[in-house]
Design an enzyme around this catalytic site. Sequence first.
Site, PDB file in Angstrom:
ATOM      1  N   GLU A 154       4.957  -9.922  -2.411  1.00 10.21           N
ATOM      2  CA  GLU A 154       4.895  -9.359  -3.760  1.00 10.21           C
ATOM      3  C   GLU A 154       4.955 -10.420  -4.845  1.00 10.21           C
ATOM      4  O   GLU A 154       4.756 -10.128  -6.014  1.00 10.21           O
ATOM      5  CB  GLU A 154       6.056  -8.377  -3.938  1.00 10.21           C
ATOM      6  CG  GLU A 154       5.944  -7.198  -3.001  1.00 10.21           C
ATOM      7  CD  GLU A 154       7.257  -6.458  -2.821  1.00 10.21           C
ATOM      8  OE1 GLU A 154       7.357  -5.341  -3.311  1.00 10.21           O
ATOM      9  OE2 GLU A 154       8.173  -6.999  -2.191  1.00 10.21           O
ATOM     10  N   ILE A 196       1.165  -3.848   7.540  1.00  3.32           N
ATOM     11  CA  ILE A 196       0.422  -2.984   6.620  1.00  3.32           C
ATOM     12  C   ILE A 196      -0.812  -3.711   6.087  1.00  3.32           C
ATOM     13  O   ILE A 196      -1.331  -3.382   5.024  1.00  3.32           O
ATOM     14  CB  ILE A 196       1.320  -2.475   5.475  1.00  3.32           C
ATOM     15  CG1 ILE A 196       1.895  -3.634   4.647  1.00  3.32           C
ATOM     16  CG2 ILE A 196       2.463  -1.639   6.035  1.00  3.32           C
ATOM     17  CD1 ILE A 196       2.640  -3.161   3.388  1.00  3.32           C
TER      18      ILE A 196
HETATM   19 MO1  MOS Z   1       7.069  -2.968  -1.557  1.00  3.54          MO
HETATM   20  S1  MOS Z   1       7.123  -1.952  -3.334  1.00  3.54           S
HETATM   21  O1  MOS Z   1       8.641  -3.653  -1.537  1.00  3.54           O
HETATM   22  O2  MOS Z   1       7.042  -1.749  -0.371  1.00  3.54           O
END
Ligand code: MOS
Length: 788
Positions: A679, A478
């Site tokens: 993240e 992504i």
């Molecule tokens: Mo991310 S919120 O773990 O796709």
Amino acid sequence: MKGARERVELESEIEVAGQDFRGAFGADVTRVEGREKVTGTARYAFEFPVPEAVYAWPVPSPFVKGRLTLIDPEAALATNGVLTVLWHTNAMRLQSQENPELYLLQEPTIAYRGQFVALVVADTLEAARHAADLVVVEADTRPHDVVLTDRHPGLYRPVKVNPTYQTDTAVGDFDGALATASIRVDETYHTPAEHNNPMEPHASIAWWEGDRLTVYDSTQYPTAVATSLAGLFGIEPDAVRVIAQHIGGGFGSKGGHPRPNVVLAAMAARHVGHPVKVALTRQHQFVNVGYRTPTIQRMRLGADAGGRLVAIGHDAISQSSELMEFAEQTAVITRWMYAGPHRRTTHRLVRLDVPSPAWMRAPGETPGSFALESAIDELAVAGGWDPVELRIRNDAEFEPEDGLRYSSRGLVACLREGAHRFGWAGRDPRPASNRQGDWLLGTGMAASTLPARAMPSTAIARAEPDGYFHVLINAVDIGTGARTALWQVAARELDVGLERVRISIGDSAIGPAMGAGGSLGTASWGWAVVKACRALCDRLRLEGGKVPEGGIEVRVDTANDVKGLQPYARYSFGAQFCQVRVDIDTGEIRVDRLLGVFAAGRIVNPLTARSQLIGAMTMGISMALFEEGAMDSRYGAYVNRDLATYHVAACADVRDVEAYLIEEEDTHLNPLGIKGLGELGIVGAAAAVANAVYHATGVRVRSLPIRLDDLLDRLDRVPPPPGPPPTGYGPPPAYGPDEQVPAGPGYPDGPDPTGYGPPEAGPAGPGPAERISTEPGPAGPGEGESKG
Ligand code: MOS
């Protein structure tokens, strides 16, 4: 099989990079698809040329709550090029109600403003969009309830919070320990609704061949999309093929489960017998694909005189929709971040007439860390302790709630390395003590963490007769660099140069695999790639190292390997340091610098890893200063639904963001030692900024985003530039883990070096001493089992 053309491209890519790529694991390899992306030849879901495709455009509900009484398609159907209009009375029946957000055009009930209630299909995008405006929608409406408060009568205790955490936890005697603690913090923090805004909006193309469904979808998780579509349309999972080659970001909004776009495309394609393209707009994206719930979080911390936490409490409130329960795991970070014998965490939820919240980058830990890491900073101020040393002091040897051993825990290393790189030593802790002209400068810091997990995946490895290898896995890139990382993993395991390996991802036909989410993509997929490559090497040895004419192919599944993981507490950690400046006249806040140091296991590709961390930290700046979905309670919706009115950090807001990685060897994770870090960088970042704003100005803002007007009326009390710190007020002492922490000169008991009083204590404002409540606070959500 694709032929020589691709191999030539790969080879030239290697040349461009000009490195010896044998053993490129751990090297700064540029993206394997980088050339396609920058030349515009990388195709995103909507861009595939599909013959005879038509276009569908959804009709959002103009009402917040009620029951549809009429959908009148007349005017829409009279528009040139319109093929059909679908709504709950004429749309095909879906077979699964598992995800109410995907049970589209089936029922007349309206759960929130903007929910899709009809769909127009037309020859062109323009005709579909125009006609969608002409569909007449009428409803019996009812009064709506859209505002989250900590006194909402509908608050209840969900059975679990995402993904499968206990709702509440308690260890020891929290209330007793808090009551007798030497230093207490009891404060409530607010974070607003925040909306995922990947560059590529959600889009899909779907077509049917008999009972076989194929979709191009902008998704983080093709396996889940295939499974869901099969359930919704009542077909076998392997009758669905989901292709997701290049994805322009997701940040959670394309993760976990499909979004309406792909279901609507498949449904419309069934009705009109053509391939159907659906692209959501930026405005839809603020309503129909999930967002981060607003949160209200009460933090209670109690420490002994030596700066050791004795009581840690975190009570979190968030919202979900009337349509479905989504229980953000806001307080779970507090369960493993710091040691302390007496603890409590709770989650309460209220279902409102609002769009369904969903995953947004580091769900739970991101808003949770704003509260926890702000509160720790407040405790440091209250106790007169250096915030870095306070965190080191409270480092946990075992996971505090269940006593599990950490597979590795790099927090202290990150704190020390970060403090060193940032130049934290010698910081004058006095708020508002560094004025340069019209600017108040301040520094602050916070810690970061994220669970390190892996999920089962399948993968295929092939040895081709021409000497090349082909590794296939239904992973998704992504924008993270996952494709490149897996390419590196494969080359290492096969012990060949990268130019000998082709990597294919993003196609459910390859087989089931974990999605790009939870920062566990590379750990999960990498594991399967390693297993496939090792199995292939074993097969090759059996063949005497010769590849037979038809090549060799192996297929593996890591389900049992993942199940066999030993119980360890597995987390990534980090520390972030921030310098801000605040204009004393206007309240303008500038983040001069944000520096993060992270420990996230083995790093496959430092180049792409660093990019992810910098991106995440940038989102943290954005969260701290800009992002906020503004709910208009009369209108019953978030009203700022574009990037002109919903602000995100832009280039000029992001000046100097540095990310460093401490490499960790962790043998308890997966064969690669990968912890995942996508993240991690957003966790704690907003608190680092807020703590720096406090240090710059003396104003503690507990509600994000920090606005100019939070500061403005407080800054005129800030004194003119002070002189140097008085004697005896040097930098905070550094102390080792076994030394007694001296009770420092906290405001206002310590010397008042400015002579102007504590900066927050204006004529009427409470001083820091008052902020440290010694009274039991008002009944928080932890007090009652359920308020619903
Ligand atoms: Mo991310 S919120 O773990 O796709």
